[in-house]
Design an enzyme around this catalytic site. Structure first.
Site, PDB file in Angstrom:
ATOM      1  N   LYS A 189      19.814  28.658  59.783  1.00  0.00           N
ATOM      2  CA  LYS A 189      19.828  29.107  61.186  1.00  0.00           C
ATOM      3  C   LYS A 189      20.574  30.422  61.262  1.00  0.00           C
ATOM      4  O   LYS A 189      21.673  30.561  60.727  1.00  0.00           O
ATOM      5  CB  LYS A 189      20.542  28.048  62.054  1.00  0.00           C
ATOM      6  CG  LYS A 189      20.450  28.349  63.541  1.00  0.00           C
ATOM      7  CD  LYS A 189      19.142  27.868  64.132  1.00  0.00           C
ATOM      8  CE  LYS A 189      18.883  28.371  65.552  1.00  0.00           C
ATOM      9  NZ  LYS A 189      18.249  29.711  65.598  1.00  0.00           N
ATOM     10  N   LYS A 209      30.021  28.807  60.405  1.00  0.00           N
ATOM     11  CA  LYS A 209      30.003  28.710  61.873  1.00  0.00           C
ATOM     12  C   LYS A 209      29.367  27.384  62.315  1.00  0.00           C
ATOM     13  O   LYS A 209      29.926  26.660  63.133  1.00  0.00           O
ATOM     14  CB  LYS A 209      29.187  29.896  62.410  1.00  0.00           C
ATOM     15  CG  LYS A 209      29.361  30.171  63.863  1.00  0.00           C
ATOM     16  CD  LYS A 209      28.474  31.344  64.307  1.00  0.00           C
ATOM     17  CE  LYS A 209      28.777  32.649  63.615  1.00  0.00           C
ATOM     18  NZ  LYS A 209      27.981  33.780  64.144  1.00  0.00           N
ATOM     19  N   LYS A 235      20.271  34.357  57.847  1.00  0.00           N
ATOM     20  CA  LYS A 235      20.246  35.599  58.634  1.00  0.00           C
ATOM     21  C   LYS A 235      19.116  36.478  58.117  1.00  0.00           C
ATOM     22  O   LYS A 235      18.761  36.417  56.937  1.00  0.00           O
ATOM     23  CB  LYS A 235      21.579  36.349  58.468  1.00  0.00           C
ATOM     24  CG  LYS A 235      21.895  37.306  59.591  1.00  0.00           C
ATOM     25  CD  LYS A 235      22.437  36.565  60.808  1.00  0.00           C
ATOM     26  CE  LYS A 235      22.965  37.514  61.847  1.00  0.00           C
ATOM     27  NZ  LYS A 235      23.847  36.815  62.797  1.00  0.00           N
ATOM     28  N   THR A 254      26.567  33.546  73.927  1.00  0.00           N
ATOM     29  CA  THR A 254      27.587  34.031  72.984  1.00  0.00           C
ATOM     30  C   THR A 254      28.791  34.567  73.756  1.00  0.00           C
ATOM     31  O   THR A 254      29.941  34.205  73.462  1.00  0.00           O
ATOM     32  CB  THR A 254      26.988  35.097  72.044  1.00  0.00           C
ATOM     33  OG1 THR A 254      25.780  34.581  71.480  1.00  0.00           O
ATOM     34  CG2 THR A 254      27.952  35.459  70.938  1.00  0.00           C
ATOM     35  N   ASN A 278      24.350  42.799  74.295  1.00  0.00           N
ATOM     36  CA  ASN A 278      24.250  41.433  74.808  1.00  0.00           C
ATOM     37  C   ASN A 278      25.632  40.768  74.863  1.00  0.00           C
ATOM     38  O   ASN A 278      26.085  40.327  75.917  1.00  0.00           O
ATOM     39  CB  ASN A 278      23.286  40.614  73.928  1.00  0.00           C
ATOM     40  CG  ASN A 278      23.327  39.127  74.276  1.00  0.00           C
ATOM     41  OD1 ASN A 278      24.191  38.396  73.817  1.00  0.00           O
ATOM     42  ND2 ASN A 278      22.424  38.683  75.118  1.00  0.00           N
ATOM     43  N   SER A 329      21.471  27.828  70.911  1.00  0.00           N
ATOM     44  CA  SER A 329      20.235  27.790  70.116  1.00  0.00           C
ATOM     45  C   SER A 329      19.953  26.364  69.666  1.00  0.00           C
ATOM     46  O   SER A 329      18.798  25.920  69.649  1.00  0.00           O
ATOM     47  CB  SER A 329      20.353  28.705  68.891  1.00  0.00           C
ATOM     48  OG  SER A 329      20.069  30.040  69.242  1.00  0.00           O
TER      49      SER A 329
HETATM   50  N1  LIG Z   1      23.294  38.152  70.116  1.00  0.00           N
HETATM   51  C1  LIG Z   1      23.896  37.019  69.779  1.00  0.00           C
HETATM   52  O1  LIG Z   1      23.597  35.946  70.318  1.00  0.00           O
HETATM   53  C2  LIG Z   1      24.999  37.024  68.783  1.00  0.00           C
HETATM   54  C3  LIG Z   1      25.533  38.183  68.304  1.00  0.00           C
HETATM   55  N2  LIG Z   1      26.621  38.137  67.474  1.00  0.00           N
HETATM   56  C4  LIG Z   1      27.220  39.349  66.960  1.00  0.00           C
HETATM   57  O2  LIG Z   1      27.751  40.118  68.027  1.00  0.00           O
HETATM   58  C5  LIG Z   1      27.683  41.515  67.691  1.00  0.00           C
HETATM   59  C6  LIG Z   1      26.931  42.270  68.771  1.00  0.00           C
HETATM   60  O3  LIG Z   1      25.631  41.714  68.868  1.00  0.00           O
HETATM   61  P1  LIG Z   1      24.701  41.951  70.141  1.00  0.00           P
HETATM   62  O4  LIG Z   1      25.534  42.139  71.342  1.00  0.00           O
HETATM   63  O5  LIG Z   1      23.668  40.907  70.087  1.00  0.00           O
HETATM   64  O6  LIG Z   1      24.025  43.326  69.753  1.00  0.00           O
HETATM   65  P2  LIG Z   1      23.434  44.461  70.731  1.00  0.00           P
HETATM   66  O7  LIG Z   1      22.484  45.236  69.910  1.00  0.00           O
HETATM   67  O8  LIG Z   1      22.954  43.855  71.997  1.00  0.00           O
HETATM   68  O9  LIG Z   1      24.713  45.363  71.079  1.00  0.00           O
HETATM   69  C7  LIG Z   1      25.484  46.033  70.118  1.00  0.00           C
HETATM   70  C8  LIG Z   1      26.481  46.908  70.852  1.00  0.00           C
HETATM   71  O10 LIG Z   1      27.381  47.501  69.917  1.00  0.00           O
HETATM   72  C9  LIG Z   1      27.517  48.886  70.251  1.00  0.00           C
HETATM   73  N3  LIG Z   1      28.000  49.619  69.082  1.00  0.00           N
HETATM   74  C10 LIG Z   1      27.384  49.818  67.892  1.00  0.00           C
HETATM   75  N4  LIG Z   1      28.170  50.593  67.107  1.00  0.00           N
HETATM   76  C11 LIG Z   1      29.289  50.862  67.813  1.00  0.00           C
HETATM   77  C12 LIG Z   1      30.471  51.626  67.577  1.00  0.00           C
HETATM   78  N5  LIG Z   1      30.662  52.244  66.410  1.00  0.00           N
HETATM   79  N6  LIG Z   1      31.407  51.710  68.557  1.00  0.00           N
HETATM   80  C13 LIG Z   1      31.233  51.102  69.740  1.00  0.00           C
HETATM   81  N7  LIG Z   1      30.141  50.360  70.033  1.00  0.00           N
HETATM   82  C14 LIG Z   1      29.178  50.262  69.085  1.00  0.00           C
HETATM   83  C15 LIG Z   1      26.134  49.293  70.733  1.00  0.00           C
HETATM   84  O11 LIG Z   1      26.165  50.502  71.446  1.00  0.00           O
HETATM   85  C16 LIG Z   1      25.824  48.086  71.618  1.00  0.00           C
HETATM   86  O12 LIG Z   1      26.466  48.246  72.868  1.00  0.00           O
HETATM   87  C17 LIG Z   1      27.047  41.574  66.299  1.00  0.00           C
HETATM   88  O13 LIG Z   1      28.069  41.527  65.327  1.00  0.00           O
HETATM   89  C18 LIG Z   1      26.254  40.273  66.242  1.00  0.00           C
HETATM   90  O14 LIG Z   1      26.000  39.843  64.926  1.00  0.00           O
HETATM   91  C19 LIG Z   1      27.209  36.955  67.126  1.00  0.00           C
HETATM   92  C20 LIG Z   1      26.715  35.778  67.575  1.00  0.00           C
HETATM   93  C21 LIG Z   1      25.501  35.698  68.353  1.00  0.00           C
HETATM   94  O1  LIG Z   2      21.432  31.667  67.743  1.00  0.00           O
HETATM   95  C1  LIG Z   2      21.341  31.617  66.531  1.00  0.00           C
HETATM   96  O2  LIG Z   2      20.633  30.836  65.949  1.00  0.00           O
HETATM   97  C2  LIG Z   2      22.130  32.534  65.624  1.00  0.00           C
HETATM   98  C3  LIG Z   2      22.973  33.539  66.304  1.00  0.00           C
HETATM   99  C4  LIG Z   2      23.566  34.439  65.266  1.00  0.00           C
HETATM  100  O3  LIG Z   2      22.859  35.143  64.590  1.00  0.00           O
HETATM  101  C5  LIG Z   2      25.000  34.435  65.037  1.00  0.00           C
HETATM  102  O4  LIG Z   2      25.695  33.529  65.498  1.00  0.00           O
HETATM  103  O5  LIG Z   2      25.489  35.349  64.352  1.00  0.00           O
END
Ligand SMILES: NC(=O)C1=CN([C@@H]2O[C@H](COP(=O)(O)OP(=O)(O)OC[C@H]3O[C@@H](n4cnc5c(N)ncnc54)[C@H](O)[C@@H]3O)[C@@H](O)[C@H]2O)C=CC1
Ligand SMILES: O=C(O)CCC(=O)C(=O)O
Length: 416
Positions: A69, A93, A105, A189, A220, A347
């Site tokens: 997952k 996790k 992943k 998240t 997000n 999820s």
């Molecule tokens: N989407 C999800 O459900 C989950 C996401 N994560 C983790 O959370 C983190 C963010 O994921 P999302 O929000 O989904 O991605 P996203 O693509 O929606 O947002 C990423 C954000 O990080 C910013 N960013 C990138 N480089 C940067 C920098 N150098 N300085 C400042 N801001 C920067 C981007 O501008 C954007 O605002 C990642 O590490 C991801 O693996 C963890 C668990 C679940």
């Molecule tokens: O929702 C999921 O299955 C995985 C989310 C994820 O990629 C993470 O927790 O880093």
């Protein structure tokens, strides 16, 4: 510890904990490498008729506790090492929050901003076509991650249905609710991060109404975290994304910023644009939340962080050296594998709803997320206090996860 890669960092932490737990060294041998990694070359016909190929990965680190997952990331810096590390953290996790999943992943080396909407849809569909032998609702279940969302999940789901010739909604999570997605997954998240932050404030006897928060990343996870904090009357004083740094010591208008993000896609040009993204590390705050990418809190940037709490919303935001500095400075770190587990938790709820052809109301999803997340925080905290006195929440989280994985390996006869 000299500039350890994320995979080396994972291995060192697992080895340490296996030795402390005094369990079979085979547990480390089984966890130190992914079960399999699939690398594919994805041909894409561009809008001008030319064909370009993109590299895609899917790593399943473990299927010990259930199907693999984890999310799929579209980013120009995706590489095999990164995807492997991200899949390893997913195994820990899901074990910590007791989900019936292993860890996986995926990613594609691409800047999605350079693709048209048609090209993005084709790339998403091609990824599924190429990965079809290794993915499926009882094998390995994808979800959103950096630069992917419900829209992408919907396209991928559709492609998988075509390949199988039937509906298999449990193949992917994070899809839109109208086609079997769970209510609350988009917010899950960030919502889970805020449950963790509120628990930490309580343990440290800090008053939420006077707490100031700085957040790196406003996608997000970062934007939902900011909005939930705002709703809880916790002041978010600074936010950075890749283009912008926004600061107001009296608290930012987060709903206005979220509206701006929805219209423009980033914070660039937002009217309070007053610094560069790196300034986020210098902000006077009580809670610092990295919600962007890996390796942001380094030996250098960790020295600048003034917060009492670091809540790791991103995966792997802290290097080994950065972590040492945070510990030396007495900062309470909520580790990624606990802090951001709300996403995979919902999820799992989505997968269960798909399996039973059910649809839970948003209040039901949120109530269960809040309860299960708070319980996971408490279990890690108790482990830190009672068994691992004076060690970190990260150490306690690894301890708990490896203990559960070791028990499962024993139960399945993999180790003695
Ligand atoms: N989407 C999800 O459900 C989950 C996401 N994560 C983790 O959370 C983190 C963010 O994921 P999302 O929000 O989904 O991605 P996203 O693509 O929606 O947002 C990423 C954000 O990080 C910013 N960013 C990138 N480089 C940067 C920098 N150098 N300085 C400042 N801001 C920067 C981007 O501008 C954007 O605002 C990642 O590490 C991801 O693996 C963890 C668990 C679940
Ligand atoms: O929702 C999921 O299955 C995985 C989310 C994820 O990629 C993470 O927790 O880093």
């Amino acid at each position: 510890m000299s500039n350890q890669s994320p995979v080396e960092r994972f291995r060192a932490q697992i080895q340490e904990v296996v030795e402390e737990l005094d369990i079979s060294p085979s547990v480390y041998q089984i966890l130190k490498n992914p079960k399999h990694i699939m690398t594919v070359s994805i041909p894409l016909e561009r809008d001008d008729g030319t064909v370009e190929t993109f590299t895609g990965y899917r790593s399943v680190h473990s299927d010990l506790l259930g199907p693999g997952k984890g999310g799929i990331r579209f980013h120009p810096e995706v590489n095999q090492e990164e995807v492997t590390a991200l899949s390893m953290w997913m195994t820990l996790k899901t074990a910590i929050v007791k989900l019936p999943f292993g860890g996986a992943k995926g990613g594609v080396v691409v800047d999605p901003g350079t693709l048209s909407r048609r090209e993005l849809q084709q790339l998403s569909r091609q990824y599924v076509q190429q990965m079809e032998p290794v993915i499926g609702p009882q094998k390995d279940i994808p979800a959103p991650d950096v630069n992917t969302n419900g829209r992408v999940m919907g396209w991928m789901m559709d492609e998988f249905f075509k390949l199988r010739g039937r509906n298999v909604p449990g193949f992917i999570t994070g899809k839109p609710p109208v086609v079997g997605g769970s209510e609350g997954r988009v917010e899950a998240t960030g919502r889970g991060v805020v449950v963790n932050v509120m628990q930490a404030l309580e343990k440290l006897e800090m008053d939420p109404s006077t707490t100031k928060v700085a957040i790196q990343g406003f996608g997000n996870v970062g934007s939902v975290t900011a909005l939930r904090l705002y709703e809880e009357n916790v002041s978010v004083v600074a936010v950075a994304d890749v283009d912008a740094f926004i600061y107001d010591e009296n608290g930012l208008d987060i709903p206005e910023m979220v509206n701006y993000l929805e219209k423009k896609g980033s914070l660039q040009g937002y009217h309070h644009h007053d610094g560069s993204p790196e300034d986020i590390f210098e902000v006077e705050c009580d809670v610092f939340i990295p919600a962007a990418l890996e390796n942001q809190i380094t030996e250098d940037t960790a020295q600048s962080i003034k917060a009492s709490i670091v809540a790791e919303a991103a995966n792997g935001p802290t290097t080994a050296k950065g972590d040492k500095v945070l510990a030396e400075n007495g900062i309470f770190v909520i580790p990624d594998i606990l802090c951001n587990a709300g996403g995979v938790m919902v999820s799992a709820f989505e997968w269960m709803q798909n399996d039973s052809h059910d649809h839970w109301a948003k209040q039901v999803v949120n109530a269960r997320l809040d309860k299960d997340m708070a319980q996971a925080f408490q279990e890690v905290y108790d482990m830190k206090e009672e068994v691992n006195n004076n060690k970190t929440m990260r150490h306690a989280a690894y301890y708990l996860a490896v203990q559960r994985l070791g028990d499962a390996m024993y139960a399945r006869g993999w180790v003695d």
